[in-house]
Write a protein that holds these residues in place. Structure first.
Motif, PDB file in Angstrom:
ATOM      1  N   ILE A  58      -9.294  -3.391 -38.650  1.00  0.00           N
ATOM      2  CA  ILE A  58      -9.809  -2.253 -39.416  1.00  0.00           C
ATOM      3  C   ILE A  58      -8.648  -1.271 -39.530  1.00  0.00           C
ATOM      4  O   ILE A  58      -8.307  -0.569 -38.593  1.00  0.00           O
ATOM      5  CB  ILE A  58     -11.021  -1.607 -38.713  1.00  0.00           C
ATOM      6  CG1 ILE A  58     -12.120  -2.654 -38.457  1.00  0.00           C
ATOM      7  CG2 ILE A  58     -11.567  -0.462 -39.552  1.00  0.00           C
ATOM      8  CD1 ILE A  58     -12.708  -3.273 -39.704  1.00  0.00           C
ATOM      9  N   GLY A  59      -8.028  -1.258 -40.694  1.00  0.00           N
ATOM     10  CA  GLY A  59      -6.699  -0.695 -40.866  1.00  0.00           C
ATOM     11  C   GLY A  59      -6.523   0.756 -40.453  1.00  0.00           C
ATOM     12  O   GLY A  59      -7.443   1.578 -40.551  1.00  0.00           O
ATOM     13  N   PHE A  60      -5.314   1.036 -39.965  1.00  0.00           N
ATOM     14  CA  PHE A  60      -4.881   2.389 -39.614  1.00  0.00           C
ATOM     15  C   PHE A  60      -5.897   3.041 -38.667  1.00  0.00           C
ATOM     16  O   PHE A  60      -6.319   2.431 -37.692  1.00  0.00           O
ATOM     17  CB  PHE A  60      -4.689   3.249 -40.881  1.00  0.00           C
ATOM     18  CG  PHE A  60      -4.287   2.488 -42.104  1.00  0.00           C
ATOM     19  CD1 PHE A  60      -3.066   1.830 -42.145  1.00  0.00           C
ATOM     20  CD2 PHE A  60      -5.113   2.414 -43.205  1.00  0.00           C
ATOM     21  CE1 PHE A  60      -2.671   1.133 -43.281  1.00  0.00           C
ATOM     22  CE2 PHE A  60      -4.728   1.708 -44.335  1.00  0.00           C
ATOM     23  CZ  PHE A  60      -3.508   1.066 -44.369  1.00  0.00           C
ATOM     24  N   GLU A  93      -2.875   5.278 -31.173  1.00  0.00           N
ATOM     25  CA  GLU A  93      -1.807   6.274 -31.083  1.00  0.00           C
ATOM     26  C   GLU A  93      -2.355   7.684 -31.308  1.00  0.00           C
ATOM     27  O   GLU A  93      -1.925   8.648 -30.656  1.00  0.00           O
ATOM     28  CB  GLU A  93      -0.702   5.956 -32.087  1.00  0.00           C
ATOM     29  CG  GLU A  93       0.026   4.641 -31.786  1.00  0.00           C
ATOM     30  CD  GLU A  93       1.114   4.327 -32.790  1.00  0.00           C
ATOM     31  OE1 GLU A  93       1.886   5.249 -33.138  1.00  0.00           O
ATOM     32  OE2 GLU A  93       1.213   3.166 -33.228  1.00  0.00           O
ATOM     33  N   VAL A  94      -3.308   7.816 -32.235  1.00  0.00           N
ATOM     34  CA  VAL A  94      -3.978   9.108 -32.433  1.00  0.00           C
ATOM     35  C   VAL A  94      -4.695   9.528 -31.156  1.00  0.00           C
ATOM     36  O   VAL A  94      -4.615  10.689 -30.725  1.00  0.00           O
ATOM     37  CB  VAL A  94      -4.977   9.024 -33.609  1.00  0.00           C
ATOM     38  CG1 VAL A  94      -5.832  10.293 -33.682  1.00  0.00           C
ATOM     39  CG2 VAL A  94      -4.251   8.805 -34.932  1.00  0.00           C
ATOM     40  N   ASN A  99      -5.167  13.085 -26.478  1.00  0.00           N
ATOM     41  CA  ASN A  99      -5.656  13.006 -25.097  1.00  0.00           C
ATOM     42  C   ASN A  99      -7.109  12.541 -25.059  1.00  0.00           C
ATOM     43  O   ASN A  99      -7.946  13.109 -24.333  1.00  0.00           O
ATOM     44  CB  ASN A  99      -5.504  14.355 -24.379  1.00  0.00           C
ATOM     45  CG  ASN A  99      -5.640  14.220 -22.867  1.00  0.00           C
ATOM     46  OD1 ASN A  99      -5.340  13.173 -22.299  1.00  0.00           O
ATOM     47  ND2 ASN A  99      -6.110  15.279 -22.224  1.00  0.00           N
ATOM     48  N   ALA A 100      -7.415  11.512 -25.836  1.00  0.00           N
ATOM     49  CA  ALA A 100      -8.798  11.037 -25.961  1.00  0.00           C
ATOM     50  C   ALA A 100      -8.878   9.521 -25.788  1.00  0.00           C
ATOM     51  O   ALA A 100      -9.709   8.861 -26.413  1.00  0.00           O
ATOM     52  CB  ALA A 100      -9.362  11.445 -27.324  1.00  0.00           C
ATOM     53  N   ASP A 120       3.123   1.358 -30.727  1.00  0.00           N
ATOM     54  CA  ASP A 120       3.812   2.651 -30.720  1.00  0.00           C
ATOM     55  C   ASP A 120       4.661   2.765 -31.976  1.00  0.00           C
ATOM     56  O   ASP A 120       5.801   3.197 -31.950  1.00  0.00           O
ATOM     57  CB  ASP A 120       4.650   2.838 -29.456  1.00  0.00           C
ATOM     58  CG  ASP A 120       5.677   1.723 -29.247  1.00  0.00           C
ATOM     59  OD1 ASP A 120       5.738   0.798 -30.094  1.00  0.00           O
ATOM     60  OD2 ASP A 120       6.419   1.770 -28.262  1.00  0.00           O
ATOM     61  N   GLY A 121       4.061   2.368 -33.102  1.00  0.00           N
ATOM     62  CA  GLY A 121       4.793   2.358 -34.362  1.00  0.00           C
ATOM     63  C   GLY A 121       5.177   3.733 -34.866  1.00  0.00           C
ATOM     64  O   GLY A 121       6.126   3.880 -35.634  1.00  0.00           O
TER      65      GLY A 121
END
Length: 267
Positions: A58-60, A93-94, A99-100, A120-121
């Motif tokens: 499920i992209g991005f 990464e988000v 911090n979630a 870690d792109g």
């Protein structure tokens, strides 16, 4: 109504190469990127092509943009068809930036995802944190796919770094390590600014790392043809557009003019 359940294509027509594994396969896996398919389109994809599909990303960070019932329906349907489904690594990464991470994993579990991608792109990630995330994914029962490479234009493969990443990730339990190429397939990783494969870099990677541990993002047909012709139908390929899945399977089996020469069976 005429009964067709007994009908079956001659194997030399269904797979002229004679090499294609059936699911659950260990070689020649295909990952499709879903960038927003509706439920009808998603179900159509599975009804026509699920036997050729191993993973859905499920992209991005699009996962939280769906109505939850729609996303959960996609996840359940994918799993019913023996497919690993997971959010794009950018979403994790988000979660790290916000911090979630615990909330991220809680929702993946509640929704029923069976895979997680650790990448870690875009951000910088310490090796310690990467190790912890792989371990957590495995503890929660997910199939863990990691990714190597930065998304920035012109980023390339650092061979020693890649070798270390693959060795450590797979030793910790990652199923595959994805080689970054983004959805464009240009100016990243093994592809130059025009999307052409840098064969010398590819060969350097494969001389050091077993190919069955790597999933190559290759969204463009020219890239798929080149990699299959060069390395054979058993290469793992990802970031495939849903509407190109069947066409890719035809390439793998020598059922398109681009790879017709592969169709010399060994049995």
């Amino acid at each position: 109504m005429e009964v067709t359940s007994h009908l079956k294509w001659n194997p030399v027509l269904a797979d002229p190469t004679g090499q294609r594994q059936a699911k659950p396969r260990t070689l020649g896996k295909t990952m499709v990127m879903d960038k927003g398919l509706g439920l009808n389109a998603f179900q159509d994809l599975l009804s026509t092509s699920s036997s050729h599909l191993d993973m859905i990303k499920i992209g991005f960070g699009t996962s939280p943009l769906y109505p939850l019932n729609v996303l959960k329906s996609k996840i359940n349907s994918a799993k019913e068809n023996g497919i690993c489904i997971y959010p794009g690594g950018t979403f994790l990464e988000v979660a790290i930036r916000q911090n979630a991470v615990s909330s991220f994993f809680d929702m993946l579990i509640a929704l029923g995802f069976n895979g997680v991608e650790i990448s870690d792109g875009t951000i910088e990630m310490e090796r310690r944190l990467r190790n912890e995330l792989i371990a957590r994914g495995l503890e929660e029962g997910f199939e863990v796919i990691t990714e190597y490479g930065k998304k920035g234009w012109g980023s390339s493969i650092e061979l020693e770094e890649l070798i270390d990443t693959v060795l450590i990730d797979t030793e910790l339990g990652a199923k595959l390590v994805t080689i970054e190429a983004r959805e464009s397939g240009m100016g990243v990783g093994i592809f130059d600014n025009n999307g052409k494969c840098k064969d010398d870099e590819l060969q350097r990677v494969l001389s050091a790392i077993p190919g069955q541990q790597l999933l190559w993002e290759a969204p463009l047909k020219s890239q798929q043809v080149h990699l299959i012709s060069m390395l054979g139908p058993d290469i793992h390929l990802g970031n495939i557009s849903p509407d190109e899945l069947m066409a890719l399977e035809a390439l793998r089996r020598g059922l398109r003019s681009d790879t017709l020469s592969l169709g010399t069976r060994k049995d």
